[in-house]
Design a protein around this motif. Structure first.
Motif, PDB file in Angstrom:
ATOM      1  N   ALA A   1       0.771  -1.186   0.123  1.00  0.00           N
ATOM      2  CA  ALA A   1       0.234   0.046  -0.138  1.00  0.00           C
ATOM      3  C   ALA A   1       0.836   1.348  -0.083  1.00  0.00           C
ATOM      4  CB  ALA A   1      -0.929  -0.077   1.289  1.00  0.00           C
ATOM      5  N   GLY A   2       1.939   1.361   0.887  1.00  0.00           N
ATOM      6  CA  GLY A   2       2.784   2.490   0.821  1.00  0.00           C
ATOM      7  C   GLY A   2       3.577   2.548  -0.705  1.00  0.00           C
ATOM      8  N   LEU A   3       3.890   1.597  -1.114  1.00  0.00           N
ATOM      9  CA  LEU A   3       4.762   1.780  -2.701  1.00  0.00           C
ATOM     10  C   LEU A   3       3.651   2.204  -3.501  1.00  0.00           C
ATOM     11  CD1 LEU A   3       6.739  -1.536  -2.623  1.00  0.00           C
ATOM     12  CD2 LEU A   3       7.573   1.029  -2.317  1.00  0.00           C
ATOM     13  N   LEU A   4       2.465   1.612  -3.499  1.00  0.00           N
ATOM     14  CA  LEU A   4       1.555   2.126  -4.536  1.00  0.00           C
ATOM     15  C   LEU A   4       1.130   3.624  -4.294  1.00  0.00           C
ATOM     16  CD1 LEU A   4      -0.607   1.690  -6.747  1.00  0.00           C
ATOM     17  CD2 LEU A   4      -2.314   0.945  -4.860  1.00  0.00           C
ATOM     18  N   ALA A   5       0.849   4.082  -2.931  1.00  0.00           N
ATOM     19  CA  ALA A   5       0.513   5.483  -2.614  1.00  0.00           C
ATOM     20  C   ALA A   5       1.740   6.444  -3.121  1.00  0.00           C
ATOM     21  CB  ALA A   5       0.481   5.572  -1.180  1.00  0.00           C
ATOM     22  N   GLU A   6       3.023   5.946  -2.978  1.00  0.00           N
ATOM     23  CA  GLU A   6       3.934   6.857  -3.284  1.00  0.00           C
ATOM     24  C   GLU A   6       4.146   7.118  -4.791  1.00  0.00           C
ATOM     25  OE1 GLU A   6       7.355   9.243  -3.453  1.00  0.00           O
ATOM     26  OE2 GLU A   6       6.042   8.661  -1.556  1.00  0.00           O
ATOM     27  N   LYS A   7       3.622   5.813  -5.436  1.00  0.00           N
ATOM     28  CA  LYS A   7       3.935   5.900  -7.045  1.00  0.00           C
ATOM     29  C   LYS A   7       2.884   6.753  -7.288  1.00  0.00           C
ATOM     30  CE  LYS A   7       3.166   2.592 -10.894  1.00  0.00           C
ATOM     31  NZ  LYS A   7       3.237   1.448 -11.430  1.00  0.00           N
ATOM     32  N   ILE A   8       1.653   6.675  -6.872  1.00  0.00           N
ATOM     33  CA  ILE A   8       0.163   7.606  -7.259  1.00  0.00           C
ATOM     34  C   ILE A   8       0.870   8.977  -6.962  1.00  0.00           C
ATOM     35  CG2 ILE A   8      -1.753   8.420  -6.686  1.00  0.00           C
ATOM     36  CD1 ILE A   8      -2.577   5.625  -6.410  1.00  0.00           C
ATOM     37  N   ARG A   9       1.418   9.362  -5.759  1.00  0.00           N
ATOM     38  CA  ARG A   9       1.923  10.751  -5.365  1.00  0.00           C
ATOM     39  C   ARG A   9       2.853  11.419  -6.565  1.00  0.00           C
ATOM     40  NH1 ARG A   9       5.594  13.415  -3.077  1.00  0.00           N
ATOM     41  NH2 ARG A   9       7.064  11.789  -3.070  1.00  0.00           N
ATOM     42  N   LYS A  10       3.862  10.370  -6.808  1.00  0.00           N
ATOM     43  CA  LYS A  10       4.869  11.017  -7.824  1.00  0.00           C
ATOM     44  C   LYS A  10       3.998  11.149  -9.128  1.00  0.00           C
ATOM     45  CE  LYS A  10       8.883   9.008  -5.660  1.00  0.00           C
ATOM     46  NZ  LYS A  10      10.056   8.261  -5.964  1.00  0.00           N
ATOM     47  N   ALA A  11       3.223  10.264  -9.613  1.00  0.00           N
ATOM     48  CA  ALA A  11       2.628  10.450 -10.857  1.00  0.00           C
ATOM     49  C   ALA A  11       1.720  11.342 -10.878  1.00  0.00           C
ATOM     50  CB  ALA A  11       1.875   9.280 -11.049  1.00  0.00           C
ATOM     51  N   LEU A  12       1.157  11.931  -9.732  1.00  0.00           N
ATOM     52  CA  LEU A  12       0.161  13.169  -9.899  1.00  0.00           C
ATOM     53  C   LEU A  12       0.779  14.401  -9.423  1.00  0.00           C
ATOM     54  CD1 LEU A  12      -3.140  11.620  -8.241  1.00  0.00           C
ATOM     55  CD2 LEU A  12      -2.358  11.893 -10.659  1.00  0.00           C
ATOM     56  N   SER A  13       1.968  14.381  -9.084  1.00  0.00           N
ATOM     57  CA  SER A  13       2.826  15.517  -8.918  1.00  0.00           C
ATOM     58  C   SER A  13       3.525  16.062 -10.268  1.00  0.00           C
ATOM     59  CB  SER A  13       3.973  15.442  -7.948  1.00  0.00           C
ATOM     60  OG  SER A  13       4.892  14.424  -8.259  1.00  0.00           O
ATOM     61  N   GLU A  14       3.647  15.412 -11.324  1.00  0.00           N
ATOM     62  CA  GLU A  14       4.044  15.868 -12.618  1.00  0.00           C
ATOM     63  C   GLU A  14       3.335  16.817 -13.140  1.00  0.00           C
ATOM     64  OE1 GLU A  14       7.025  15.010 -13.951  1.00  0.00           O
ATOM     65  OE2 GLU A  14       7.461  13.673 -12.360  1.00  0.00           O
ATOM     66  N   PRO A  15       3.813  17.850 -13.804  1.00  0.00           N
ATOM     67  CA  PRO A  15       3.016  18.832 -14.539  1.00  0.00           C
ATOM     68  C   PRO A  15       1.949  18.182 -15.422  1.00  0.00           C
ATOM     69  CG  PRO A  15       5.260  19.500 -14.332  1.00  0.00           C
ATOM     70  CD  PRO A  15       5.064  18.178 -14.041  1.00  0.00           C
ATOM     71  N   ILE A  16       0.909  18.873 -15.462  1.00  0.00           N
ATOM     72  CA  ILE A  16      -0.378  18.373 -16.405  1.00  0.00           C
ATOM     73  C   ILE A  16      -0.548  19.592 -17.380  1.00  0.00           C
ATOM     74  CG2 ILE A  16      -2.797  17.984 -16.377  1.00  0.00           C
ATOM     75  CD1 ILE A  16      -2.332  16.730 -13.809  1.00  0.00           C
ATOM     76  N   ASP A  17      -0.447  19.185 -18.760  1.00  0.00           N
ATOM     77  CA  ASP A  17      -0.816  20.010 -19.965  1.00  0.00           C
ATOM     78  C   ASP A  17      -2.239  20.372 -20.064  1.00  0.00           C
ATOM     79  OD1 ASP A  17      -0.616  21.790 -22.073  1.00  0.00           O
ATOM     80  OD2 ASP A  17       0.783  20.608 -23.192  1.00  0.00           O
TER      81      ASP A  17
END
Length: 845
Positions: free
Chosen positions: A499-515
């Protein structure tokens, strides 16, 4: 009248008089019956019957006259002229025929009177011609009044007889009409005989060719009775024949009517059959009927086309087996086309209950779905409907999908999430893999919506949904719960690690800039994690645990994730308890205001106070504003609480000298209320203080959340004369832009910069002094918060700061202490002319 009775009693033989009456009555009966027959006839036949009736009654009148004349005893020999005697008979027949004809053919109300008059004239003509034929040795003298009376009597009784005969045609009415006609003849004859007086003359003698009265009377009576009797028999026979003919015609009419009804029924049956065939063949469903022997009875075109049945399989009597085998062998049904497949299908159908309604769905080879409903019939057999439900099932599936998925992102919604969770939790409770539930909330999503618009916000949500799908496997459920809130559910074997790995993966993915097209945004997400069955055994409990963890993550600084801990539940309960106490405190008057003075740096005098909210709880004691104000903002209690602060502070300021100002902080939540401006105006009017004595302190946070609405409200208040201060200057990133957009009256330097003025770091001191100097250079009233030392005051004085506030001068005090502080001011201050208070009644309205 006496003469008539004398003549009848003294000059007539009563036996012959009765004979004459009998002849007359028989003739009348015959004439009336023939007249009724004439009325029932048409056209030429009616004329014949009228002539016969006229002949019968004319001959009866003539015979009655001469039989009665036989009874007449004038005292001299009598005889009759042959010519006039025959003429009287002819006249009687013709006139009575005319009278009867008028009564039978005319439909006017005058036909009976006119016909009766004509018959009366016929009776009179016959009588007086017959009397003219009388030959006696003497002279005949007439009494004209009796002559006229005889004619009138004949006409009146003739009218009565015809009126009765025309209106009524039953047996008794016929006898009455015959009796009235007899009275017409007899009354005329004997009244006319009373008008006769014979004066003997020996010089006159009867002619040689004259008829003897006795011979004439006997012949007339015999012939009359025989003729009339034969006529009566003929009439009766004709009436019986007519009755039988009428009955036969009625039977023929009934048979004809029955035949017409049968033809109409057959036609109606044909029409019903046509309508039934049309209705069946135009049904949207296929229809077929099989008897108890499983043979086809009837089917419609839709059924034949649905299964491509050839004509030979549509004939009544076709076996059900042959039709099913045709479907299988020609590949119409999805599946195998072998004989075994047909046998298995027939076995399945034969196993259906014969006395219950059954329904099934067959899938065709082309993908269509056919719903077959079989309805048993009494006596065996069944009726089946075959309905194409392909589009219906697609629509149902679409509706189900729409009910279970988010319209914007097409992710599962809360309904499907809970269903999926219940199934997964049932497995977890039985020893299956654990469940990790991640609750996500985008940080500052509202800022994107407010600054870039809702289309940009929708595009951001769709991009987030796409990134979440890429972060998880196919067995992981990603759902949108509403707004900017998402959930991710996955089965895990090592709950905490995975669960921690999945949360970190999601956090990083959503912190990337969005065009987003014309804009490029960067957002973060806060994540709360709950593990099942550790943190709950049902969906509601697990989701609640994840939500508490999410709240903890957002409170801890956003952009992070937190696991659920039991302590969070305790904190939630404490928070709810505090919320309940706060609601009670507002109702029970537990809140109070403390006031901290503003000091004018140049003069050292108090120039105003800032109202600060305090809560003295009966059990908790003094509750920190940092603890209850954020909760009040989250729950919306800050709106009624802020109204109380405005009313109370303005009322307290009304007790002070007019040169002292009152400063009040406004929460960002208060600006969402459309009643903010009216509440402030009403508070000023109720207290009776001038608007320029009120300072409203607004933070950058309040402005940035809804800048247009905030600036609109501030402009209204500024136009009234209320002073507006920008609080916590220097802590945000939009201070300069806000200063350009709105003419703030005061800038309050945040205490964090003031504290650094006497700090140990040279760089921090330089930055803090730069902020102070910049604020002073704006040319607005500058107030420094949090002044706690003499050194800080000296620096602020050296940098030309106008006002200071802090514990170096006074902590926040109660209203009683304020009154004491005001009383200790230099006496000269009390001698200044007071500022005239403005009347606020108009503004309050």
């Amino acid at each position: 009248m006496f003469r008539v009775l004398t003549c009848l009693s003294g000059e007539h033989d009563w036996r012959l008089v009765l004979l004459a009456g009998l002849v007359c009555f028989v003739a009348s009966i015959v004439a009336v019956n023939i007249f009724h027959r004439a009325i029932a006839s048409q056209a030429r036949t009616r004329l014949i019957w009228i002539a016969i009736a006229g002949a019968a009654i004319g001959y009866g009148i003539w015979a009655t006259h001469f039989v009665a004349m036989l009874a007449y005893e004038p005292g001299v020999p009598t005889g009759y002229g042959i010519v006039l005697t025959a003429l009287s008979l002819a006249v009687a027949m013709m006139l009575t025929s005319g009278g009867l004809g008028l009564a039978a053919s005319d439909s006017s109300p005058w036909r009976a009177p006119v016909g009766g008059a004509v018959i009366g004239a016929g009776i009179a003509s016959m009588h007086y011609l017959g009397m003219w034929a009388l030959e006696v040795p003497g002279h005949v003298v007439w009494s004209m009044d009796l002559v006229a009376a005889s004619i009138v009597l004949g006409m009146l009784f003739g009218y009565a007889a015809l009126a009765t005969a025309v209106r009524y045609q039953d047996r008794w009415s016929s006898l009455v009409a015959a009796l009235l006609l007899t009275l017409a003849i007899v009354s005329h004859h004997f009244t006319a005989m009373g008008a006769v007086e014979i004066i003997p003359d020996p010089l006159l003698a009867p002619e040689a060719l004259s008829l003897s009265p006795a011979f004439l009377a006997i012949v007339i009576a015999g012939v009359a009775l025989s003729v009339l009797g034969m006529s009566l028999v003929g009439v009766l026979a004709d009436r019986r024949l007519a009755l039988r003919t009428r009955r036969f015609e009625e039977i023929i009419s009934q048979l004809s009517l029955a035949r017409q009804q049968v033809e109409a029924s057959q036609k109606e049956l044909e029409q019903q059959r046509f309508r039934l065939d049309t209705a069946i063949n135009h049904m949207g469903e296929g229809l077929c009927m099989f008897d108890a022997e499983k043979r086809l009875v009837v089917c419609n075109d839709r059924y034949a086309k649905m299964y491509r049945l050839p004509p030979e399989l549509l004939m009544p009597g076709t076996a059900h087996r042959a039709i099913i085998t045709h479907r299988i062998a020609n590949g119409l049904l999805k599946g195998e086309t072998s004989d075994n497949a047909a046998t298995e299908k027939l076995a399945t159908l034969n196993a259906l209950p014969a006395d219950e309604i059954s329904s099934r769905v067959d899938e065709l080879a082309d993908g269509r779905l056919i719903c077959v409903t079989r309805q048993p019939m009494p006596g065996g057999g069944w009726v089946a409907t075959h309905r194409d439900v392909t589009e219906q099932r697609r629509s149902e599936a679409k509706i189900t999908h729409m009910a279970q998925h988010d319209a914007l992102t097409d992710l599962p919604n809360r309904v499907l999430l809970k269903e999926w969770m219940e199934q997964a939790l049932s497995g977890a409770r039985c020893g299956g893999p654990s469940l990790a539930v991640l609750m996500l909330d985008l940080d500052r999503f509202k800022d994107v919506n407010d600054t870039l618009g809702h289309p940009a916000g929708d595009a951001l949500l769709m991009s987030v949904a796409a990134r979440l799908r890429r972060c998880v496997s196919d067995t992981t459920l990603v759902a949108r719960l509403g707004g900017d809130e998402f959930a991710v559910i996955d089965s895990v074997s090592d709950p905490v690690t995975e669960a921690g790995l999945l949360a970190e993966k999601i956090r990083k993915a959503l912190s990337e800039p969005i065009d987003l097209g014309h804009h490029r945004v960067t957002t973060t997400t806060s994540i709360g994690i709950a593990l099942a069955p550790r943190d709950g055994t049902d969906s509601d409990e697990v989701l609640r645990s994840a939500d508490l963890a999410l709240y903890s993550a957002k409170s801890g600084g956003r952009g992070s994730f937190r696991f659920f801990e039991p302590e969070l539940d305790r904190l939630l309960q404490a928070r709810r308890s505090l919320e309940r106490d706060m609601r009670s405190a507002l109702a029970n008057g537990e809140f109070e205001l403390h006031y901290q003075p503003f000091i004018h740096v140049a003069s050292g005098e108090t120039c105003g106070f800032e109202a600060l909210l305090r809560w003295h709880h009966p059990q908790r004691g003094m509750v920190s504003p940092a603890q209850f104000i954020p909760l009040a903002e989250e729950t919306g209690l800050i709106v009624p609480l802020g109204e109380w602060v405005l009313r109370t502070a303005c009322a307290e300021a009304a007790k002070w000298p007019d040169d002292l100002k009152i400063a009040i902080n406004l929460s960002p939540v208060q600006f969402r209320s459309p009643e903010l401006v009216p509440v402030i105006v009403h508070a000023l009017a109720s207290a009776g203080i001038s608007p320029d004595r009120l300072e409203l302190e607004v933070t950058e946070t309040a402005i940035i959340q809804d800048s247009e609405a905030v600036f609109a409200a501030l402009s209204q208040l500024h136009d009234l004369g209320v002073r507006i201060a920008l609080d916590d200057f220097g802590t945000g990133y939009s201070s300069l832009s806000f200063l350009q957009k709105f003419p703030f009256d005061k800038v309050k330097i945040d205490r964090s910069f003031v504290s650094e003025l006497s700090g140990a770091s040279d760089e921090s001191r330089r930055i803090a002094r730069a902020i102070v100097r910049f604020a002073v250079s704006l040319g607005k009233t500058t107030t420094a918060e949090g002044v706690e030392t003499r050194e800080q005051l000296d620096i602020l004085r050296a940098d030309a700061c106008v006002e200071v506030q802090g514990f170096h001068f006074s902590p926040p005090v109660q209203s009683e202490k304020v009154a004491q502080m005001i009383g200790e001011r230099i006496p000269a201050a009390a001698e200044r002319p007071a500022v005239v208070r403005r009347a606020m009644a108009g503004a309050a309205s």
